[in-house]
Motif scaffolding. Structure first.
Motif, short mmCIF file in Angstrom:
data_model
loop_
_atom_site.label_atom_id
_atom_site.label_comp_id
_atom_site.label_asym_id
_atom_site.label_seq_id
_atom_site.Cartn_x
_atom_site.Cartn_y
_atom_site.Cartn_z
N SER A 97 22.00 25.09 57.29
CA SER A 97 21.72 26.51 57.17
C SER A 97 22.19 27.29 58.39
CB SER A 97 20.21 26.74 57.00
OG SER A 97 19.72 26.13 55.85
N ILE A 98 22.33 28.57 58.20
CA ILE A 98 22.66 29.45 59.31
C ILE A 98 21.51 29.44 60.31
CG2 ILE A 98 23.11 31.84 59.93
CD1 ILE A 98 24.10 32.23 57.08
N ASN A 99 21.86 29.32 61.57
CA ASN A 99 20.86 29.42 62.63
C ASN A 99 21.51 30.14 63.80
OD1 ASN A 99 19.18 29.01 64.88
ND2 ASN A 99 18.32 27.15 63.99
N TYR A 100 21.16 31.40 64.00
CA TYR A 100 21.85 32.20 64.99
C TYR A 100 21.48 31.84 66.43
CZ TYR A 100 23.44 34.95 61.08
OH TYR A 100 24.04 35.33 59.92
N ASP A 141 23.68 23.33 38.92
CA ASP A 141 24.13 22.97 37.58
C ASP A 141 25.65 22.86 37.52
OD1 ASP A 141 21.52 22.92 36.73
OD2 ASP A 141 21.65 24.71 35.47
N TYR A 142 26.33 23.76 38.22
CA TYR A 142 27.79 23.79 38.14
C TYR A 142 28.45 22.67 38.94
CZ TYR A 142 32.58 25.44 38.12
OH TYR A 142 33.94 25.51 37.95
N PHE A 143 28.04 22.50 40.18
CA PHE A 143 28.71 21.52 41.04
C PHE A 143 28.10 20.13 40.95
CE2 PHE A 143 29.75 25.56 43.18
CZ PHE A 143 31.13 25.42 43.30
N GLY A 144 26.89 20.02 40.42
CA GLY A 144 26.26 18.71 40.32
C GLY A 144 25.69 18.22 41.62
N THR A 145 25.34 19.13 42.53
CA THR A 145 24.76 18.75 43.80
C THR A 145 23.85 19.86 44.32
OG1 THR A 145 25.21 18.17 46.12
CG2 THR A 145 26.77 19.67 45.05
N ASP A 146 22.84 19.47 45.10
CA ASP A 146 21.93 20.43 45.72
C ASP A 146 22.25 20.60 47.20
OD1 ASP A 146 20.31 20.77 43.37
OD2 ASP A 146 19.48 18.79 43.77
N SER A 147 23.26 19.91 47.70
CA SER A 147 23.59 19.96 49.12
C SER A 147 24.56 21.11 49.38
CB SER A 147 24.22 18.64 49.56
OG SER A 147 23.31 17.58 49.36
N SER A 148 24.23 21.94 50.35
CA SER A 148 25.06 23.12 50.56
C SER A 148 25.18 23.49 52.02
CB SER A 148 24.48 24.32 49.79
OG SER A 148 23.20 24.65 50.27
N VAL A 149 26.23 24.24 52.31
CA VAL A 149 26.46 24.81 53.63
C VAL A 149 26.39 26.32 53.47
CG1 VAL A 149 28.16 25.16 55.46
CG2 VAL A 149 27.93 22.92 54.40
N ASP A 174 30.42 30.57 44.32
CA ASP A 174 29.81 31.02 45.57
C ASP A 174 28.43 31.62 45.32
OD1 ASP A 174 31.93 30.29 47.15
OD2 ASP A 174 32.60 32.33 47.62
N HIS A 175 27.51 31.33 46.22
CA HIS A 175 26.21 31.99 46.27
C HIS A 175 26.26 33.00 47.40
CE1 HIS A 175 21.68 31.48 47.61
NE2 HIS A 175 21.97 32.73 47.30
N LEU A 176 26.35 34.28 47.06
CA LEU A 176 26.39 35.34 48.06
C LEU A 176 24.98 35.87 48.29
CD1 LEU A 176 29.48 37.67 47.48
CD2 LEU A 176 29.09 36.02 49.32
N ARG A 177 24.62 35.95 49.57
CA ARG A 177 23.29 36.43 49.93
C ARG A 177 23.39 37.74 50.71
NH1 ARG A 177 18.04 36.33 48.33
NH2 ARG A 177 16.69 36.99 50.05
N PHE A 178 22.62 38.72 50.27
CA PHE A 178 22.52 40.01 50.95
C PHE A 178 21.16 40.08 51.64
CE2 PHE A 178 25.44 40.46 47.49
CZ PHE A 178 26.41 41.36 47.92
N ASN A 179 21.12 40.74 52.77
CA ASN A 179 19.86 40.89 53.49
C ASN A 179 19.87 42.23 54.22
OD1 ASN A 179 17.59 40.77 55.14
ND2 ASN A 179 17.85 38.61 55.63
N ASP A 180 19.07 43.14 53.78
CA ASP A 180 19.01 44.46 54.40
C ASP A 180 17.86 44.60 55.40
OD1 ASP A 180 21.18 45.42 52.91
OD2 ASP A 180 19.90 45.77 51.18
N GLY A 181 17.32 43.48 55.84
CA GLY A 181 16.25 43.51 56.82
C GLY A 181 14.88 43.46 56.19
N VAL A 182 14.67 44.26 55.16
CA VAL A 182 13.39 44.28 54.46
C VAL A 182 13.48 43.49 53.17
CG1 VAL A 182 11.64 45.74 53.39
CG2 VAL A 182 12.79 46.50 55.47
N GLY A 233 26.84 30.64 50.39
CA GLY A 233 26.43 29.25 50.25
C GLY A 233 27.42 28.52 49.37
N ARG A 234 27.88 27.36 49.83
CA ARG A 234 28.84 26.54 49.09
C ARG A 234 28.44 25.08 49.18
NH1 ARG A 234 34.24 29.61 51.47
NH2 ARG A 234 34.38 31.20 49.84
#
Length: 310
Positions: A97-100, A141-149, A174-182, A233-234
């Motif tokens: 996972s992302i860790n800043y 379901d699509y890739f057949g794995t739960d492991s992601s970066v 691709d799993h695109l994640r948006f985050n507007d802070g709230v 996420g991929r």
């Protein structure tokens, strides 16, 4: 295609004949992972996604609600207060996972691999829900794995970029994640055509509704009012040493440094790299893996590798 496979196989045989493996002292794979049967070039084929969607849209009909307690099912009425949301929880998951707080690795962020946990809506058991859980479910379901970066993204003007300033190139799955802070939101990309993406999501109405065939444009990416892009996420790719979800010469260079015990960035996740670099699945990262990766890159056959899962 047969020619590419033959070249790759011959390269492997030659590699065995000309060298004795040298193993890095820290590159032992303590928990060897398995590899999906679906290679990367098949997963990136739009026809493969087309047939996947035919069945997945039956499984999760448009306009229904991803709730009721069964992540492989739906209900026909809106969820009222999220008390009965579906929860997606894999049996076991690797996640970088992302860790800043860790610092950049070739312009990207990475952290320890965790058996569970995610980013967004999830509980202490590692289950993810709502839009985040639905995107993870479709990806699994699509890739057949739960492991992601999860690779960090940023917006510069109207362009979406990786943390090193390289332009983000979307991929199907691709799993695109948006985050507007709230508040945040997740989408699952099903089609890419230049600047246009088509995606599926859940809970855009706050009541778990499932929607397919939605369109957005990267130069003005705005999904349900969410504009601040957070990460993509991929699935973890065999051969992706640097964790940037791209297999290139940088991976070969870094793998060579790993083997001699001199990785470029000390904080780069060695647990992740030890599984991504075990090309032959031997349980060790050694010079044989380096030869396989080098020859596959030279012959343009890295997309014959699969994805990691455990």
């Amino acid at each position: 295609m047969k020619k590419r496979i033959l070249i790759s196989l011959l390269a492997s045989v030659v590699a065995v004949a000309i060298t004795a493996p040298t193993t890095s002292a820290f590159a032992e794979v303590t928990n060897p992972v398995k590899v999906t049967s679906t290679p990367q070039y098949v997963a990136m084929d739009s026809q493969n996604m087309y047939y996947f969607l035919l069945s997945e849209k039956v499984k999760f009909p448009n306009g229904t609600y991803w709730a009721g307690g069964n992540p492989d099912s739906y209900i026909t009425v809106p969820c009222s207060n999220h008390s009965n949301d579906n929860k997606y929880k894999p049996d076991q998951r690797l996640k970088a996972s992302i860790n800043y707080n860790l610092g950049q690795v070739f312009g990207y962020y990475a952290s320890d691999i965790m058996p569970y946990g995610s980013y967004g809506s999830y509980d202490q058991s590692g289950s993810s829900t709502q839009c985040y859980g639905f995107a993870e479910k479709l990806q699994s379901d699509y890739f057949g794995t739960d492991s992601s970066v999860q690779v960090g993204l940023k917006r510069v003007g109207n362009e979406i970029q990786y943390m090193d300033g390289t332009k983000y190139e979307p991929r199907i799955g691709d799993h695109l994640r948006f985050n507007d802070g709230v508040a945040g939101h997740s989408i699952f990309i099903t089609s890419v055509n230049g600047n246009r993406i088509i995606y599926a999501d859940c809970n855009s109405d706050g009541h778990c509704i499932i929607k397919w065939n939605q369109t957005a444009y990267l130069d003005n990416l705005n999904v349900n009012g969410h504009k601040r892009i957070d990460f993509v996420g991929r699935p973890m790719m065999v051969g992706d040493v640097t964790g940037d979800t791209i297999i290139d010469q940088a991976d070969v260079t870094e793998l060579g440094k790993m083997i001699v015990g001199n990785p470029t960035v000390a904080k780069c996740n060695l647990n992740y790299r030890s599984v991504a670099c075990d090309i032959d699945g031997s349980g060790k990262v050694d010079s044989y893996d380096l030869l396989l990766l080098t020859r596959a890159l030279n012959n343009n056959t890295t997309d014959y590798y699969g994805y990691l899962y455990q």
